[in-house]
Design an enzyme around this catalytic site. Structure first.
Site, PDB file in Angstrom:
ATOM      1  CG  HIS A  52      -5.546  14.755 -27.651  1.00 47.27           C
ATOM      2  ND1 HIS A  52      -6.839  14.467 -28.032  1.00 47.27           N
ATOM      3  CD2 HIS A  52      -4.855  14.961 -28.800  1.00 47.27           C
ATOM      4  CE1 HIS A  52      -6.932  14.495 -29.344  1.00 47.27           C
ATOM      5  NE2 HIS A  52      -5.726  14.785 -29.841  1.00 47.27           N
ATOM      6  CD  GLU A  54      -8.952  14.386 -23.077  1.00 46.56           C
ATOM      7  OE1 GLU A  54     -10.136  14.466 -23.429  1.00 46.56           O
ATOM      8  OE2 GLU A  54      -8.018  14.916 -23.725  1.00 46.56           O
ATOM      9  CB  CYS A  82     -11.059  12.551 -29.272  1.00 51.84           C
ATOM     10  SG  CYS A  82      -9.394  12.002 -28.797  1.00 51.84           S
ATOM     11  CB  CYS A  85      -8.799  11.155 -24.942  1.00 58.44           C
ATOM     12  SG  CYS A  85      -7.491  12.231 -25.586  1.00 58.44           S
TER      13      CYS A  85
END
Length: 165
Positions: A52, A54, A82, A85
């Site tokens: 991801h 992040e 999410c 993260c």
């Protein structure tokens, strides 16, 4: 560098992911308004659920700053984090999170739940909606393009799914 300009950099990173058929999410981490980490979504390319934006940006900032505590840093991301993260943000001690688009299905910073309000040892400050329209439009266009592409290349995608089973 002001917050809008920083978020525009995150949008540029999201655009790079879009161009590689990745969900367009970009992330920038700053310390004293200077960029110290960047990341973008690469789950499809890397075949890794952890890729991801992040997580990439946190890794980059930790490497650049020489430690895991990012307590003087702010994170700018084009989509609401999410749960994974949000957990990484809490664990890295980031002081404030700015995000653009709300994620009504997976958002862990207010949409579905807010992990930052639970009694963890660190509770980052939060601001949603910074350049929300631009980010939401990009995400909408991406998923429309992806549906069209999949419809036009159905056999290719079915072949790909069969190989992973």
């Amino acid at each position: 560098m002001d917050n809008e300009r920083i978020m525009r950099r995150a949008l540029e990173l999201a655009c790079l992911s879009y161009n590689e058929w990745e969900t367009p999410v970009g992330c920038v981490i700053t310390k004293d308004k200077e960029i110290v980490g960047e990341g973008r979504n690469r789950r499809e390319t890397s075949k890794n659920a952890l890729a991801h934006a992040e997580i990439e940006a946190i890794n980059d900032a930790c490497r650049n700053l020489g430690g895991w505590r990012l307590w003087q840093c702010e994170l700018f991301v084009t989509l609401e984090p999410c749960p994974m993260c949000a957990g990484a943000i809490i664990n890295s001690r980031i002081i404030k999170v700015y995000f653009s688009a709300y994620d009504k299905k997976n958002g862990a910073c207010g949409s579905v739940t807010n992990l930052f309000e639970i009694g963890f040892t660190h509770q980052p400050l939060l601001e949603g909606g910074l350049l929300e329209e631009e980010s939401s439009d990009m995400l909408r266009r991406f998923f429309m393009d992806l549906r069209t592409y999949k419809a036009n290349h159905k056999a290719l995608f079915q072949n790909s799914v069969d190989k992973t089973l």
